[in-house]
Structure formats: structure tokens, C-alpha cells
Design an enzyme around this catalytic site. Sequence first.
Site, PDB file in Angstrom:
ATOM      1  N   TRP A  25      63.942  28.283  36.456  1.00 46.08           N
ATOM      2  CA  TRP A  25      63.395  29.426  37.219  1.00 46.08           C
ATOM      3  C   TRP A  25      63.747  30.749  36.544  1.00 46.08           C
ATOM      4  CZ3 TRP A  25      66.149  32.042  41.820  1.00 46.08           C
ATOM      5  CH2 TRP A  25      67.541  32.037  41.636  1.00 46.08           C
ATOM      6  N   ASP A  26      64.655  30.688  35.584  1.00 50.83           N
ATOM      7  CA  ASP A  26      65.028  31.886  34.826  1.00 50.83           C
ATOM      8  C   ASP A  26      63.782  32.619  34.328  1.00 50.83           C
ATOM      9  OD1 ASP A  26      67.081  29.957  34.922  1.00 50.83           O
ATOM     10  OD2 ASP A  26      68.155  30.917  33.275  1.00 50.83           O
ATOM     11  N   LYS A  39      78.394  30.752  43.506  1.00 52.86           N
ATOM     12  CA  LYS A  39      78.259  30.868  42.054  1.00 52.86           C
ATOM     13  C   LYS A  39      77.430  32.103  41.693  1.00 52.86           C
ATOM     14  CE  LYS A  39      76.474  28.301  38.080  1.00 52.86           C
ATOM     15  NZ  LYS A  39      75.719  27.109  37.683  1.00 52.86           N
ATOM     16  N   GLN A  40      76.472  32.426  42.543  1.00 43.11           N
ATOM     17  CA  GLN A  40      75.579  33.553  42.270  1.00 43.11           C
ATOM     18  C   GLN A  40      74.911  33.949  43.573  1.00 43.11           C
ATOM     19  OE1 GLN A  40      73.250  30.445  40.169  1.00 43.11           O
ATOM     20  NE2 GLN A  40      71.698  32.030  40.230  1.00 43.11           N
ATOM     21  N   GLU A  70      74.602  27.393  43.217  1.00 40.56           N
ATOM     22  CA  GLU A  70      74.774  25.975  42.833  1.00 40.56           C
ATOM     23  C   GLU A  70      76.173  25.431  43.076  1.00 40.56           C
ATOM     24  OE1 GLU A  70      73.435  26.196  38.785  1.00 40.56           O
ATOM     25  OE2 GLU A  70      71.388  25.655  39.331  1.00 40.56           O
TER      26      GLU A  70
END
Length: 973
Positions: free
Chosen positions: A344-345, A598-599, A486
Site C-alpha cells: 500500500w506504500d 507500530k505506526q 502491524e
Amino acid sequence: MQTIAPSIPTLDTPDLTYTDWTVIETQFSPDLLHARETVFTIGNGYLGTRGSFEEGYPQDLSATFIHGVFDDVPIVYTELANCPDWLPIALSINGETFRLDQGTVLKYQRQLDLQQGILSRTVRWSSPNGRTVDLHFERWASLDNPHVLAVRCEITPVDFDGFVEVQASLNGYPENQGFNHWELIQQGKQDHSIWLSSRTRGSRIQLGMTAQLNIVGADATPQGTSVPGYPTLSATFLVNEGQTYAVEKLIAVFTSRDVEDPLAAALSELSALTDYKTLRAAHRAAWAHRWTYSDVDIEGDLRAQLAIRYNLFQLLICGSSTDERVSIPAKTLSGFGYRGHAFWDTEIFILPFFTFTQPETARRLLSYRYHTLDGARRKALHYGYKGAMFAWESADTGDEVTPRWALPNQPYGEDVRIWCRDQEIHISADISYAIWQYWQATGDDVWMRDYGAEIVLDTAIFWSSRVDLNIKSERYEIREVIGADEYHEHVSNNAFTNRMAQWHLEKALYLYEWLLEQYPEKAAALNVKLNLSQERRSRWQDIVQCIWIPYDPSTGLIEEFEGFFKLKDIDLADYEPRTKSMQALLGIEGANQRQVLKQPDVLMLMYLMRFTQAFPYSEEWLRVNWDYYAPRTDITYGSSLGPAIHAILASDLEKVSEAYERFMQAAMVDLEDVRDNAADGIHGASAGGLWQAVVFGFGGIQLKENDGPSATPHLPPGWTRLRFRLHWRGQWYDFDLRPPEASRQNYPDIRGVIFDLDGVLTDTAEYHYRSWQKLADEEGLFFNRQANEALRGVSRRDSLLRILGDRKVPEDKLEDMMERKNLYYISFIQDISPKDLLPGALTLLQDLRKNNIRIALGSASKNAQGVIERLGIAEYMDAIADGYSVENSKPAPDLFFYAAQQLGLEPQHCVVIEDAASGIDAALAANMWAVGLGPAERVGKAHLVLPHLAGLAWHDLLVKLSELERKEASVSR
Ligand code: BG6
Ligand code: MG
């Protein structure tokens, strides 16, 4: 006072410097070999080539990746095959082989010119037998004709007449970390040229590569030799001292993805080529044109200026300008990390840059998803769902290629099951999101009709087969997923996933109506192909209305997923300082059971919905959720996708220093290798996020359906101008933003920095201490390290008086003692050299100089002048205030007044950097900004306390001081 925890790891990289368009490496460090190979990657949208050396180096990871050239490999299914290497040039100087690990490197500079897309290197090398030669290499991958590559090397003997032998080769044995994908079909030679034809073992992609060699300045005819798999052109020629000779190697490359007979195409391309200079001029012109619409111009912050251009360069060289069957790998075409797979980056992080500056490239990238729909359909079928379910990691066919297992490095480690392939399903909505954004930005109805619609609709079908109806609570749910964060697997009702699915279905319904109205035939065709029955669409509607998103309507706080708030809470400060991710510290299960991200996840959702101000975005809710989630996010070592997004949201919330800190963290992820993994390849998503941070964050661009983009800038302190262009519905919008007058008044106007010397720029504070200790011991005076703390920054005489305390000593004895102490001190500082500069000092001085900030020395020491000369930094000082300059020593403000006066600046425009309590007092008494280095017990009175200078750039400092000033201003208001 504000104490900054050293949370962001920034390598001190004094060997990497910059101008507004070039990255310059001033020294070769074998330790940084692989990271710098990534940093100096070049490319042209067709291929990318890592920055390894023409002559090779032990353990180098040279690589050329051509878009779409995938081949089978165990465990990760398929990977981009490292293609034959076009770089090799071996030089033999009077019989001695040029190598950086032999002989002596007398001068070295490597630079990447981002404006022209040219990587060059200047080396003065002395051979083991003592012959000195100047070499200048340059290479580029033509942006004008992507099948053409070039390397040139200039050779100038410095102190000898003799002969040089050149061998220019094509290496047909490239490896992907030990694995060779190629089998040789044939190779050959002719006068001036060689060729190679090979084929990937599994995917049977053929590649043809040819090269020619031209010697300039000497009479030599290159001869071809055919070492199997390594065709080479060699030439030997006589050289004279002081004369410059050049070898020019031109390469052409094609694969069977481009043409039927790649070798024939390469040979004919090569034979049709004009000369090196003409080709290079065309390449430069192509770059000049590319930058006219891609550039982001920042004034007032040179480091940020270079960093944004660097990151955009890395994106520009991996977006294909012809091929719509390839995407952009997470590590671009610059490294082995993630094997060339796309995530998805591309759609969420990288694509906006292309959508708004080169929509044709964005369109191709999205078309890649159309061409891989069948893979997504196979995946849906495999998992028992309907429609199309996009792969978490995707390669050539669109089938899922996320490895099922990660294998341990240690003999007794456990295999780790990677669940992203099964559970990280938000990617299907992310792709639709990017399609929607492209459509909004371009109004490209034709593409939407022919490509986009089928993607959005068939993935909508997937969503409706994926959600579960919870009969008890009468709502739709999505169970067993991994959200954007994640660290948490097997979760249910992840707010990000559920809301994105809801959004997706909403848009699918709208799109179908639009098709019916605008292109009824296409609607009918898709209806037949996908079955978009009324019943099916009613179910979509029902899901849109009844899908559950866990949040508290009274506060606006969203729960990341069902049960997140019941997990163990965490205070990340307890784990500082650290150099590892929280998952590495806590283990997979440990992180899974805690409220650590994580993000951004809820915040990522906020960001994506911010464009249209759709649910759950509102400024108030953003604040509530930021306050909860930002402190629980592993923003330093979690995902590299996080910092740019946090930068944008922090900027919205007027958290000036946090926004800038996150921005720089993203900006430097590869240049300064802040996460210690640049070796694996460029962080493409971070680069794309960086563009979004500048344009949507600091530029405050909003996209209004009917009026096009508009800006509400909130530029970081020091940025005096920001310019970029956006393309919206066929029209260019030029933005030329300056800080509003009001915000300029909010920020301190700093024009000069005054550095204390001992304990700030170098460690001589320790020598002063040892010298006093020696004297005190000889005189039988009480003295120790603790007593010495109070002497930091204090003049020689005052120091001695303090050591003597009540003891009365006649003047001549005083003089004698001072002289003895000074002799000891001088003997300590005899050997001081530039390597005694404290970490970060030189980088900061250079950065200040580049940003036109005046610099002064403000030291009580009479030895200061000599010390800075030995340190090699005298040239940076615009003024010197030392032990001879004033009568009254620190804590009196006199010395700093003197320094400011020498600089021609008013005190309020100066910052003092000090390690001594007396120095901080002096700076404050002078009404200057005070930055203390060291423990708060010593320098806590300063405006800002930092542990050391390492990793500190001018704008980091300015931004931190600005925030203090803003806080003070708001308190006094
Ligand atoms: C300051 C040091 O910079 O200079 C002090 O922090 C020292 O420790 C003072 O006493 C005077 O130095 P010098 O070299 O003139 O004796
Ligand atoms: Mg000092």
C-alpha cells in the site's frame, strides 16, 4: 526550560554534506558501504542502479533492477532479479590495479547531482608503488532514452609517465544475495563493442545488453575478450604526467518485456547512438524538464531543501514513464529489501506526488492494479471470498507474494508466521482510495470508466463477502484482521479497516450510479462481468449503514480495534533510550498485548479522511485522538511510514517542533540512515510521505471539489518561502507561499550563534580539570571533579581563587600557579586535531554557515584561538571573544556582549551554546537565548537543554526555540 530526550537517532555524518541540489560524500567509509550504495542510487524510471563503485569493492552489493523483471525464488515466491551489471571498469595504472582498499586515497569526493541526475566521484589515489593519479568518474542512466546508460572516467597521471590499461565489462553473473537468476544465452564482441544475452531461469525473461568503449586523448583501439558471462573491452595506452585522458562507456539494454528480440534492439540502439556529450546533454535537458513540474523549492532551510529534492529524485527515478504493468516497490529500484514487491506504500504514500504533479505516471501505477486484478481474484477465491482481494505484497501477476514464514537467523530461533498476507486486507480499500483521489484530481473519466471502475467495484464485492453480520448486535463486523498498526494481529473491528471498507462501499455505490448515467453500456458490461445486481448493491448500502466503528461519541476517542483499551497500557518513555523497535524489545506477543502502535492507525484514518473532512475527521477529534495515540506510537523504530504522517497532523495541531522533528526524521531516513537499514534500499513510502508533509502539511493545501487546491500555509520557523506546483483537472496551480506576518512575529529572529569552546566544541574541559587537579595536588589543596564542576567557564584567575578559597596567596605566587596550570594545560592540548571536535560540532558549524547564520566564539580561555586553529574550525568563526577580550568573566554578560558586537548583532538575535552554569547565567544576563549542553543540574537554567550537539542541525534548534517563544507568548497573552 525544556529538556529533550534523545529519542531520534541521528548518525553524525560529517562526511555527508550538501548544497541545495547535491549530496556530497567527502570521505569513503567502508563501514557505510551498503547504506551509501543505496543513497547514491541513480535511475530513469526504467531501471535503478545502486551506487557501488565501477572498480568494485569487497563485499559490495552492486545491483541494477529493471522494472518488472521478476523471477522465481524459494519462500518469497518471486523477486526482482538483479540484472547484469553495466558498471564495471577496471583500471590498471602502470600495472597496478586501482582499488580503494589498496594504496592510499589522498582525496575523495562523491556527489549526486539531483538536478541533472548525474553521479560523480573524484579520487586522488596513490598506488602501492607510489604513483599518483587523479580519477574522475561520472555515470547516469539516461532520462531521455531509458535504454541508454553511460559511465565516463577521466584519468590524469599526477607524477608519472607510463601506461594505463582499461577493462570495461558487462557482468553477466549478478546475484540476489547469493542467488543467480540468469542463464547465459550468448555473448560476443566486435571492434569497440561487446554484448550479452541472458535469460531469467524461471520467468524466462530475456535481456540484451551491449556496450561500447571510446578512448579520448590517446591513440588506442579497444579489443573485445570473451570471458564466459563477462564480455570485456580492453585498451592500453601511454599516458603523460599532467595530461587528462578519458574513457567513455555507453551501454544499451532491453528486455523481452519491451521488445521481441532484446539483443537485436540493444545492438541497433547502440550503433545508432551519437557521442557521449550529446547524449548527456539530452539527459540533462530531460531532467531539467522533469523538475519544472516536480520541484519543491524551500527558502530559508537548506537542509530541508536538499532533503526534499533528494527524496523526490528517488521517487522520480522509479516511476515508469511507459510501463503500466509495473508498480513501485517498497524499496524502489534501489535495494534487495522486500524483494521488489509493492505494498500500500505505493497508493497511499507515494502516489499523491505523482497524481498531483505527473498524473500520467499516477495513471500507469493505478493501471498496474487493473492488470493484476486476476491475481486479486485468485486470492479472493483461495480465501473463500468473492470479487477481488488485493495482495498485501504484489509482484508481476498480482498473486499474493508475502512470504508465509519468516525464517530465523539463529540456528535455534523459531519461524515466524507472517499474517499480513491473510489479514492485512485494508489494501483493497487503499487502492480504491488512491483511484478516487486520482479521479478527483484529474477528472479522467475515461480511465475511470475503462480501468478504475472495475477495480473499485470488484473489490467492493470482496468487502461485502468479507464482512460478517453480528445478529446479536445487529451490526456488520470485520474480524481477524491486521490494521495499519502491524503490532496487533488477529484483531477485530479495526477502526481503520472498517471505516475504509465503509468508505469504499459508499464510493462503489456512487460510481455505479455514475456509470449508469454516463456510460450505461459500460455499466451493463460490468454488470454482466461482475454481477452488480440490485440485491448486491442493497447489501453494500446496508453495510455502509450498519458497519461498526468502535468510538465514544461523547469524547470522539476512537478505539483502534475492539478491546484495544483493555490491553496493558505502556509509557514509551520507560524504554528510552533505545535503538530497537518496541516489537523487538517486547517480542511479537508482548507488543500484541500492549497499547503500543507500530505506526499511526486511528491517526492514519484521520489523515485520509482529512482531505474531505469526512467522518471521523474533525479538528477536535483529531486532537483527542492525537493526545491518546501519538504518545503510544513507536514513531522512532516502528514503521518508517509513520513520521511523515505525524508531521502533517502535528502541524495541523500547531505542534511546531514535533511536526518539524517528524518531518526531518522522514527526510533523513536514508541520507542519515536514521533507522540503520538504508542498506536494504530507499524508503519509498517515507519519501512520498515527505512530499505530502510539505504540500498538505506545511503548505496546508486543501482540495476543494470546485475551486481546486488552495493553501493555508503554516511554514516551519525559518522557512521564508515555499514553492511548488500542483496539477488539478488539466490546469497547473503554482504556489508561492510565505509565512504570514503574524507567524513571523511568533518566531525568534536569530541571526547569530555564539559557541563556548571547552566542553561544547571539544573536550578540553577535561584537560582544564586535570591541569587544576595536578596543580592542587602539588600545592596540597583540596580539589576534585565535583569541585571542578563549578569552574567550568570560569577564567583562569577566578578558577584559582576559588580553589584557594580562604587561603591568601601573594600576587607573584598566584601568577606562578596560573602559569604552571597553563603549562600543564598546554601540554595536554599539543596534539589536538580536527578529530577532537565533539560529535556534531562540525556538521552544525557547516549548517549554520550554509544558512547564513553568523558564528562567534565566546570562551573565557586565553588559549581559545590556538585550540580552534588546531581543531581546524577557525575559518567558521566570524568573530572571536576569548580570555583577552573583556575584564569581567562569566557569569558577567560582558564576553557575550562583546561577541555579539563583533558580529554586529543585537543580543536578542543571538543564541549562546554553553556547557557551564556560569555561561548560562552570562547568556541570560545578556538577554540572549541560552542552550545548555549537559545535565539539567548544571545547565537547567537555560531555555533549552540538550545532551550534546550530535545530530543537531540549525533548523532543529531554531524550531525548538520557536516553540518555546510561542509558549511564552501564549502564556503572557
Ligand atoms: C574556559 C574553561 O573556557 O576557559 C575554564 O571552561 C578555563 O575551565 C577558562 O578556566 C580559562 O582558560 P585558560 O585557557 O585561559 O586558562
Ligand atoms: Mg565550557
